[in-house]
Design an enzyme around this catalytic site. Structure first.
Site, PDB file in Angstrom:
ATOM      1  N   LYS A  10       0.814  -1.217   0.000  1.00 24.61           N
ATOM      2  CA  LYS A  10       0.000   0.000   0.000  1.00 24.61           C
ATOM      3  C   LYS A  10       0.854   1.277   0.000  1.00 24.61           C
ATOM      4  O   LYS A  10       2.062   1.227   0.234  1.00 24.61           O
ATOM      5  CB  LYS A  10      -0.930  -0.032   1.224  1.00 24.61           C
ATOM      6  CG  LYS A  10      -1.961  -1.183   1.199  1.00 24.61           C
ATOM      7  CD  LYS A  10      -2.898  -1.112   2.411  1.00 24.61           C
ATOM      8  CE  LYS A  10      -3.893  -2.253   2.429  1.00 24.61           C
ATOM      9  NZ  LYS A  10      -4.833  -2.154   3.582  1.00 24.61           N
ATOM     10  N   TYR A  50     -12.297  -2.391  -3.103  1.00 25.93           N
ATOM     11  CA  TYR A  50     -12.883  -2.515  -1.765  1.00 25.93           C
ATOM     12  C   TYR A  50     -14.415  -2.550  -1.823  1.00 25.93           C
ATOM     13  O   TYR A  50     -15.081  -2.011  -0.931  1.00 25.93           O
ATOM     14  CB  TYR A  50     -12.416  -1.357  -0.884  1.00 25.93           C
ATOM     15  CG  TYR A  50     -11.001  -1.500  -0.378  1.00 25.93           C
ATOM     16  CD1 TYR A  50     -10.630  -2.585   0.434  1.00 25.93           C
ATOM     17  CD2 TYR A  50     -10.016  -0.548  -0.675  1.00 25.93           C
ATOM     18  CE1 TYR A  50      -9.338  -2.716   0.916  1.00 25.93           C
ATOM     19  CE2 TYR A  50      -8.715  -0.674  -0.194  1.00 25.93           C
ATOM     20  CZ  TYR A  50      -8.383  -1.767   0.606  1.00 25.93           C
ATOM     21  OH  TYR A  50      -7.097  -1.897   1.088  1.00 25.93           O
ATOM     22  N   ARG A  86      -1.908 -14.333   4.052  1.00 27.17           N
ATOM     23  CA  ARG A  86      -2.675 -13.666   5.121  1.00 27.17           C
ATOM     24  C   ARG A  86      -1.944 -13.790   6.465  1.00 27.17           C
ATOM     25  O   ARG A  86      -1.926 -12.851   7.258  1.00 27.17           O
ATOM     26  CB  ARG A  86      -4.083 -14.274   5.237  1.00 27.17           C
ATOM     27  CG  ARG A  86      -4.982 -14.046   4.022  1.00 27.17           C
ATOM     28  CD  ARG A  86      -5.611 -12.685   3.961  1.00 27.17           C
ATOM     29  NE  ARG A  86      -6.511 -12.410   5.067  1.00 27.17           N
ATOM     30  CZ  ARG A  86      -7.260 -11.307   5.145  1.00 27.17           C
ATOM     31  NH1 ARG A  86      -7.189 -10.366   4.196  1.00 27.17           N
ATOM     32  NH2 ARG A  86      -8.051 -11.107   6.158  1.00 27.17           N
ATOM     33  N   THR A  92      -5.319  -7.312  10.875  1.00 24.16           N
ATOM     34  CA  THR A  92      -5.592  -6.047  10.188  1.00 24.16           C
ATOM     35  C   THR A  92      -5.003  -4.838  10.914  1.00 24.16           C
ATOM     36  O   THR A  92      -4.392  -3.969  10.291  1.00 24.16           O
ATOM     37  CB  THR A  92      -7.120  -5.861  10.045  1.00 24.16           C
ATOM     38  OG1 THR A  92      -7.657  -6.987   9.345  1.00 24.16           O
ATOM     39  CG2 THR A  92      -7.443  -4.584   9.302  1.00 24.16           C
ATOM     40  N   ARG A 103       2.598  -6.628   9.236  1.00 24.52           N
ATOM     41  CA  ARG A 103       1.898  -5.545   9.929  1.00 24.52           C
ATOM     42  C   ARG A 103       2.382  -5.407  11.368  1.00 24.52           C
ATOM     43  O   ARG A 103       2.530  -4.287  11.880  1.00 24.52           O
ATOM     44  CB  ARG A 103       0.394  -5.805   9.884  1.00 24.52           C
ATOM     45  CG  ARG A 103      -0.210  -5.569   8.490  1.00 24.52           C
ATOM     46  CD  ARG A 103      -1.550  -6.227   8.363  1.00 24.52           C
ATOM     47  NE  ARG A 103      -2.313  -5.797   7.186  1.00 24.52           N
ATOM     48  CZ  ARG A 103      -3.458  -6.343   6.820  1.00 24.52           C
ATOM     49  NH1 ARG A 103      -3.980  -7.337   7.528  1.00 24.52           N
ATOM     50  NH2 ARG A 103      -4.098  -5.908   5.750  1.00 24.52           N
ATOM     51  N   ASN A 113      -1.771   0.008   7.016  1.00 27.78           N
ATOM     52  CA  ASN A 113      -1.238  -1.268   7.503  1.00 27.78           C
ATOM     53  C   ASN A 113      -0.460  -2.034   6.437  1.00 27.78           C
ATOM     54  O   ASN A 113      -0.402  -3.253   6.464  1.00 27.78           O
ATOM     55  CB  ASN A 113      -2.377  -2.111   8.099  1.00 27.78           C
ATOM     56  CG  ASN A 113      -3.469  -2.381   7.087  1.00 27.78           C
ATOM     57  OD1 ASN A 113      -3.381  -1.962   5.933  1.00 27.78           O
ATOM     58  ND2 ASN A 113      -4.501  -3.099   7.505  1.00 27.78           N
ATOM     59  N   HIS A 116      -2.240  -5.521   1.556  1.00 21.98           N
ATOM     60  CA  HIS A 116      -3.538  -6.176   1.368  1.00 21.98           C
ATOM     61  C   HIS A 116      -3.273  -7.557   0.813  1.00 21.98           C
ATOM     62  O   HIS A 116      -2.335  -7.735   0.030  1.00 21.98           O
ATOM     63  CB  HIS A 116      -4.395  -5.409   0.350  1.00 21.98           C
ATOM     64  CG  HIS A 116      -5.541  -6.218  -0.186  1.00 21.98           C
ATOM     65  ND1 HIS A 116      -6.763  -6.275   0.446  1.00 21.98           N
ATOM     66  CD2 HIS A 116      -5.624  -7.054  -1.260  1.00 21.98           C
ATOM     67  CE1 HIS A 116      -7.551  -7.096  -0.232  1.00 21.98           C
ATOM     68  NE2 HIS A 116      -6.888  -7.593  -1.261  1.00 21.98           N
ATOM     69  N   GLU A 127     -10.103 -10.273  -7.530  1.00 19.63           N
ATOM     70  CA  GLU A 127      -9.093  -9.218  -7.421  1.00 19.63           C
ATOM     71  C   GLU A 127      -7.992  -9.378  -8.479  1.00 19.63           C
ATOM     72  O   GLU A 127      -7.502  -8.388  -9.030  1.00 19.63           O
ATOM     73  CB  GLU A 127      -8.503  -9.222  -6.011  1.00 19.63           C
ATOM     74  CG  GLU A 127      -9.532  -8.813  -4.962  1.00 19.63           C
ATOM     75  CD  GLU A 127      -9.075  -9.066  -3.521  1.00 19.63           C
ATOM     76  OE1 GLU A 127      -7.932  -9.518  -3.314  1.00 19.63           O
ATOM     77  OE2 GLU A 127      -9.886  -8.824  -2.608  1.00 19.63           O
TER      78      GLU A 127
HETATM   79  O1  CDP Z   1      -7.058  -5.981   4.992  1.00 21.30           O
HETATM   80  P1  CDP Z   1      -7.864  -6.944   5.844  1.00 21.30           P
HETATM   81  O2  CDP Z   1      -8.586  -7.991   5.023  1.00 21.30           O
HETATM   82  O3  CDP Z   1      -7.041  -7.527   6.944  1.00 21.30           O
HETATM   83  O4  CDP Z   1      -8.974  -6.068   6.594  1.00 21.30           O
HETATM   84  P2  CDP Z   1     -10.467  -5.627   6.181  1.00 21.30           P
HETATM   85  O5  CDP Z   1     -11.312  -5.741   7.395  1.00 21.30           O
HETATM   86  O6  CDP Z   1     -10.915  -6.348   4.954  1.00 21.30           O
HETATM   87  O7  CDP Z   1     -10.317  -4.083   5.861  1.00 21.30           O
HETATM   88  C1  CDP Z   1      -9.734  -3.655   4.652  1.00 21.30           C
HETATM   89  C2  CDP Z   1      -8.798  -2.501   4.950  1.00 21.30           C
HETATM   90  O8  CDP Z   1      -9.550  -1.408   5.409  1.00 21.30           O
HETATM   91  C3  CDP Z   1      -7.766  -2.745   6.051  1.00 21.30           C
HETATM   92  O9  CDP Z   1      -6.622  -3.449   5.591  1.00 21.30           O
HETATM   93  C4  CDP Z   1      -7.435  -1.332   6.495  1.00 21.30           C
HETATM   94  O10 CDP Z   1      -6.489  -0.722   5.620  1.00 21.30           O
HETATM   95  C5  CDP Z   1      -8.776  -0.623   6.304  1.00 21.30           C
HETATM   96  N1  CDP Z   1      -9.544  -0.444   7.544  1.00 21.30           N
HETATM   97  C6  CDP Z   1      -9.741   0.845   8.044  1.00 21.30           C
HETATM   98  O11 CDP Z   1      -9.277   1.816   7.441  1.00 21.30           O
HETATM   99  N2  CDP Z   1     -10.462   1.023   9.198  1.00 21.30           N
HETATM  100  C7  CDP Z   1     -11.006  -0.019   9.842  1.00 21.30           C
HETATM  101  N3  CDP Z   1     -11.711   0.192  10.970  1.00 21.30           N
HETATM  102  C8  CDP Z   1     -10.827  -1.319   9.352  1.00 21.30           C
HETATM  103  C9  CDP Z   1     -10.096  -1.504   8.197  1.00 21.30           C
HETATM  104 MG    MG Z   2     -10.206  -7.849   3.776  1.00 21.53          MG
END
Ligand code: CDP
Ligand code: MG
Length: 135
Positions: A10, A50, A86, A92, A103, A113, A116, A127
């Site tokens: 990212k 997203y 993952r 996350t 992370r 973080n 992705h 994707e």
């Molecule tokens: O990336 P991951 O699948 O671990 O997490 P996600 O729950 O699918 O969320 C996607 C992305 O959204 C995260 O990697 C964060 O960059 C962002 N995010 C955020 O900005 N604020 C949150 N409360 C949760 C996620």
């Molecule tokens: Mg996700």
């Protein structure tokens, strides 16, 4: 079973000069780099990537972040690559991610973080087609 997974390094990682270190972790693990491209995305591409999150209250700042500068998109291949990547990435929220994960070692944020990765075979297929339609 050999799988492919779509990874984004990212904009925070690119700004901080950590692309090489992150790539090394995937390479050290034994994953194969199938495709890689640096790009700066617009809001429409962020929304497509997203799609599952566009209605979340925290999505607007995530879109700002995702479009804030260049990122590096890649496709990695290897045995059980989706779950392996993952786990390498970690939880996350960088503040809670285990030390030893990307992370956990490099991020102090639940938004910025570093990485992705696809979370299922379905999201990997979607994707990968979105980012690398010619693959
Ligand atoms: O990336 P991951 O699948 O671990 O997490 P996600 O729950 O699918 O969320 C996607 C992305 O959204 C995260 O990697 C964060 O960059 C962002 N995010 C955020 O900005 N604020 C949150 N409360 C949760 C996620
Ligand atoms: Mg996700």
């Amino acid at each position: 079973m050999a799988q492919r997974t779509l990874v984004l390094i990212k904009p925070d990682a690119v700004r901080r000069g950590l692309v090489g270190q992150i790539l090394s972790r995937y390479e050290e693990k034994g994953l194969t780099l199938v495709a890689m491209e640096q790009r700066t995305i617009d809001a429409a591409m962020a929304d497509a990537h997203y799609a599952e999150h566009v209605e979340k209250p925290w999505y607007p700042p995530l879109r700002e972040f995702a479009t804030s500068g260049p990122l590096v998109a890649l496709v990695l291949e290897g045995d059980e690559a989706i779950s392996v990547v993952r786990r390498l990435n970690g939880a996350t929220d960088g503040r809670q991610a285990e030390p030893g994960t990307i992370r956990g070692d490099m991020s102090l944020s639940n938004r910025e973080n570093m990485v992705h990765a696809s979370d299922s075979e379905e999201s990997s297929a979607r994707e990968t087609a979105l980012w690398f339609p010619d693959l």
